[in-house]
Design a protein around this motif. Structure first.
Motif, PDB file in Angstrom:
ATOM      1  N   VAL A 117      10.529 -16.077 -16.406  1.00  0.00           N
ATOM      2  CA  VAL A 117      10.232 -15.063 -15.384  1.00  0.00           C
ATOM      3  C   VAL A 117       8.737 -14.760 -15.471  1.00  0.00           C
ATOM      4  N   SER A 118       8.011 -15.052 -14.431  1.00  0.00           N
ATOM      5  CA  SER A 118       6.564 -14.923 -14.488  1.00  0.00           C
ATOM      6  C   SER A 118       6.126 -13.480 -14.657  1.00  0.00           C
ATOM      7  N   ARG A 119       4.963 -13.308 -15.242  1.00  0.00           N
ATOM      8  CA  ARG A 119       4.370 -11.981 -15.412  1.00  0.00           C
ATOM      9  C   ARG A 119       4.211 -11.285 -14.059  1.00  0.00           C
ATOM     10  N   GLU A 120       3.806 -12.049 -13.056  1.00  0.00           N
ATOM     11  CA  GLU A 120       3.623 -11.472 -11.721  1.00  0.00           C
ATOM     12  C   GLU A 120       4.937 -10.958 -11.154  1.00  0.00           C
ATOM     13  N   SER A 121       6.018 -11.674 -11.408  1.00  0.00           N
ATOM     14  CA  SER A 121       7.331 -11.232 -10.914  1.00  0.00           C
ATOM     15  C   SER A 121       7.734  -9.907 -11.543  1.00  0.00           C
ATOM     16  N   VAL A 122       7.472  -9.761 -12.842  1.00  0.00           N
ATOM     17  CA  VAL A 122       7.832  -8.525 -13.531  1.00  0.00           C
ATOM     18  C   VAL A 122       6.964  -7.371 -13.036  1.00  0.00           C
ATOM     19  N   LEU A 123       5.658  -7.613 -12.917  1.00  0.00           N
ATOM     20  CA  LEU A 123       4.735  -6.546 -12.547  1.00  0.00           C
ATOM     21  C   LEU A 123       4.858  -6.145 -11.085  1.00  0.00           C
ATOM     22  N   ASP A 124       5.096  -7.118 -10.225  1.00  0.00           N
ATOM     23  CA  ASP A 124       5.047  -6.846  -8.788  1.00  0.00           C
ATOM     24  C   ASP A 124       6.367  -7.085  -8.068  1.00  0.00           C
ATOM     25  N   GLY A 125       7.364  -7.618  -8.768  1.00  0.00           N
ATOM     26  CA  GLY A 125       8.623  -7.930  -8.108  1.00  0.00           C
ATOM     27  C   GLY A 125       9.430  -6.696  -7.751  1.00  0.00           C
TER      28      GLY A 125
END
Length: 257
Positions: A117-125
């Protein structure tokens, strides 16, 4: 009269605490088990959790992880040094452990990346609906309820059961081997830190709560604490159920947008 409590037995033995606290913990046990024994951890331990569920879990739980130090800070604002032994104990403990929490959000992101799970998905998902229930509850109880209720709901209930399920997953060789070998140690760091082998945080939180409440608190005050603890467990359980559920059509559309 609310007689002062001062622990004399072992920190990690429930019998070291007042009878009202022992009864309260027992009454909360079914709700605690609903989180500790959730099927999510079985799927992780067996290395068979699907990517969509893992993404829901990582993204949906992020706000609880990221905001946890702020919940503790809200409780710290309620303390006044010298007002009571409970205030003094809580103040020292919160100041020390807010600092400990500072790197845990970064370790969560490391776990997410290692789990695909990408960092971007966690931060912005967009988190699945309902997975924010525990974070919203912690903000409510720590921001607007008593010091004892806030610590019981977060540092006792949330941290305690998190230590238990983390240990289940961290102990699993199948789960470790389901992760990429490169960076595996960093991926597992969050789980390793939270696995409850020697974790005394929940016990220390219980001691603070008992010191604040004394040996003979009013029955309605104890019942309120019980309700707060159970609500923490229930919110966590509901969030896990939402991670397993198929997203509604409108949720899919919102994520696509």
């Amino acid at each position: 009269m609310n007689a002062q409590f001062e622990r004399t037995g072992s920190l990690t033995e429930l019998t070291s605490y007042p009878q009202w606290a022992q009864d309260m913990v027992a009454a909360c046990e079914p709700a605690r088990r609903s989180v500790r024994d959730h099927v999510m951890w079985d799927q992780m331990r067996e290395g068979r959790i699907d990517p969509a569920t893992m993404r829901h879990f990582m993204v949906g739980t992020w706000s609880l992880i990221e905001r946890f130090p702020s919940f503790m800070a809200l409780n710290l604002l309620k303390t006044q040094y010298g007002r009571s032994p409970g205030d003094n104990l809580a103040r020292r403990w919160l100041v020390r452990n807010i600092r400990v929490e500072q790197n845990h959000a970064e370790y969560w992101l490391d776990w997410a990346e290692g789990a695909g799970v990408s960092r971007e998905s966690v931060l912005d998902g967009l988190p699945p609906r309902g997975t924010q229930a525990a974070a919203d509850w912690c903000h409510e109880v720590c921001g607007g309820d008593s010091l004892a209720a806030g610590i019981a709901a977060t540092n006792y209930a949330i941290e305690g059961v998190t230590g238990e399920w983390s240990q289940k997953v961290f102990d699993s060789l199948a789960y470790a081997e389901s992760l990429p070998a490169t960076g595996r140690k960093a991926t597992l760091r969050w789980l390793q830190l939270h696995a409850a082998y020697d974790d005394t945080h929940p016990w220390e939180a219980l001691e603070i709560v008992c010191t604040l409440m004394g040996t003979r608190p009013p029955a309605e005050a104890v019942e309120h604490l019980r309700e707060c603890i159970v609500r923490s467990y229930t919110s966590l359980h509901y969030g896990l159920e939402r991670c397993l559920a198929r997203p509604l059509v409108e949720e899919v559309e919102e994520q696509a947008a």
